[in-house]
Design a protein around this motif. Structure first.
Motif, PDB file in Angstrom:
ATOM      1  N   ASN A   1       8.706 -46.768 105.645  1.00 50.39           N
ATOM      2  CA  ASN A   1       7.490 -46.343 106.326  1.00 50.39           C
ATOM      3  C   ASN A   1       7.791 -46.008 107.789  1.00 50.39           C
ATOM      4  O   ASN A   1       7.800 -46.895 108.640  1.00 50.39           O
ATOM      5  N   PRO A   2       8.004 -44.731 108.090  1.00 50.48           N
ATOM      6  CA  PRO A   2       8.301 -44.335 109.483  1.00 50.48           C
ATOM      7  C   PRO A   2       7.193 -44.721 110.462  1.00 50.48           C
ATOM      8  O   PRO A   2       7.471 -45.009 111.626  1.00 50.48           O
ATOM      9  N   GLN A   3       5.940 -44.770 109.993  1.00 50.34           N
ATOM     10  CA  GLN A   3       4.837 -45.168 110.872  1.00 50.34           C
ATOM     11  C   GLN A   3       4.967 -46.632 111.263  1.00 50.34           C
ATOM     12  O   GLN A   3       4.717 -47.004 112.412  1.00 50.34           O
ATOM     13  N   PHE A   4       5.373 -47.478 110.320  1.00 50.91           N
ATOM     14  CA  PHE A   4       5.595 -48.890 110.605  1.00 50.91           C
ATOM     15  C   PHE A   4       6.730 -49.041 111.620  1.00 50.91           C
ATOM     16  O   PHE A   4       6.630 -49.813 112.569  1.00 50.91           O
ATOM     17  N   GLN A   5       7.791 -48.256 111.414  1.00 47.62           N
ATOM     18  CA  GLN A   5       8.932 -48.305 112.323  1.00 47.62           C
ATOM     19  C   GLN A   5       8.512 -47.871 113.732  1.00 47.62           C
ATOM     20  O   GLN A   5       8.892 -48.496 114.727  1.00 47.62           O
ATOM     21  N   ALA A   6       7.701 -46.823 113.837  1.00 46.53           N
ATOM     22  CA  ALA A   6       7.236 -46.348 115.142  1.00 46.53           C
ATOM     23  C   ALA A   6       6.353 -47.404 115.815  1.00 46.53           C
ATOM     24  O   ALA A   6       6.458 -47.628 117.027  1.00 46.53           O
ATOM     25  N   LEU A   7       5.521 -48.061 115.028  1.00 49.30           N
ATOM     26  CA  LEU A   7       4.653 -49.113 115.558  1.00 49.30           C
ATOM     27  C   LEU A   7       5.494 -50.230 116.171  1.00 49.30           C
ATOM     28  O   LEU A   7       5.180 -50.751 117.233  1.00 49.30           O
TER      29      LEU A   7
ATOM     30  N   ASP B   1       6.730 -49.563 119.718  1.00 46.66           N
ATOM     31  CA  ASP B   1       5.710 -49.297 120.730  1.00 46.66           C
ATOM     32  C   ASP B   1       5.230 -50.623 121.331  1.00 46.66           C
ATOM     33  O   ASP B   1       4.522 -51.386 120.671  1.00 46.66           O
TER      34      ASP B   1
END
Length: 107
Positions: free
Chosen positions: A53-59, A62
């Motif tokens: 999950n790239p969104q989880f990784q980005a979160l 941050d």
């Protein structure tokens, strides 16, 4: 219980999250994305989640989102939501039951 992947007792988790040591640990993680990255690298399940999950990784990269994620009040609210979902499922209301079936396609 802690073994076998069983869900922890929500009351015990809530009490643990109120301890000064846990609050300090959460603040440290929120302020230090490198610490969170190191934690993920040592847990295969978290590695798999981040990889899938790239969104989880980005979160996780941050700092502002980490602060929100490790905010004790937000974690408490998530525990309450999880407990509510478990109660609904135990009473026969699965998560998918709230979504009406799609209408038949007109062909």
């Amino acid at each position: 219980g802690a073994g076998g992947g069983a869900a922890p007792d929500p009351a015990q988790l809530a009490a643990l999250m109120q301890t000064p040591a846990m609050q300090q640990a959460m603040q440290s993680m929120a302020a230090n994305p490198q610490l969170v990255a190191q934690m993920i690298q040592t847990h295969p399940q978290l590695q798999a989640m981040a990889a899938a999950n790239p969104q989880f990784q980005a979160l996780l990269n941050d700092p502002a989102m980490l602060q929100q994620m490790f905010n004790p009040q937000n974690l408490q609210a998530l525990l309450q939501m999880q407990q509510a979902m478990s109660t609904l499922q135990a009473n026969g209301m699965g998560v998918g039951m709230a979504v009406p079936p799609p209408p038949p396609s007109a062909t």
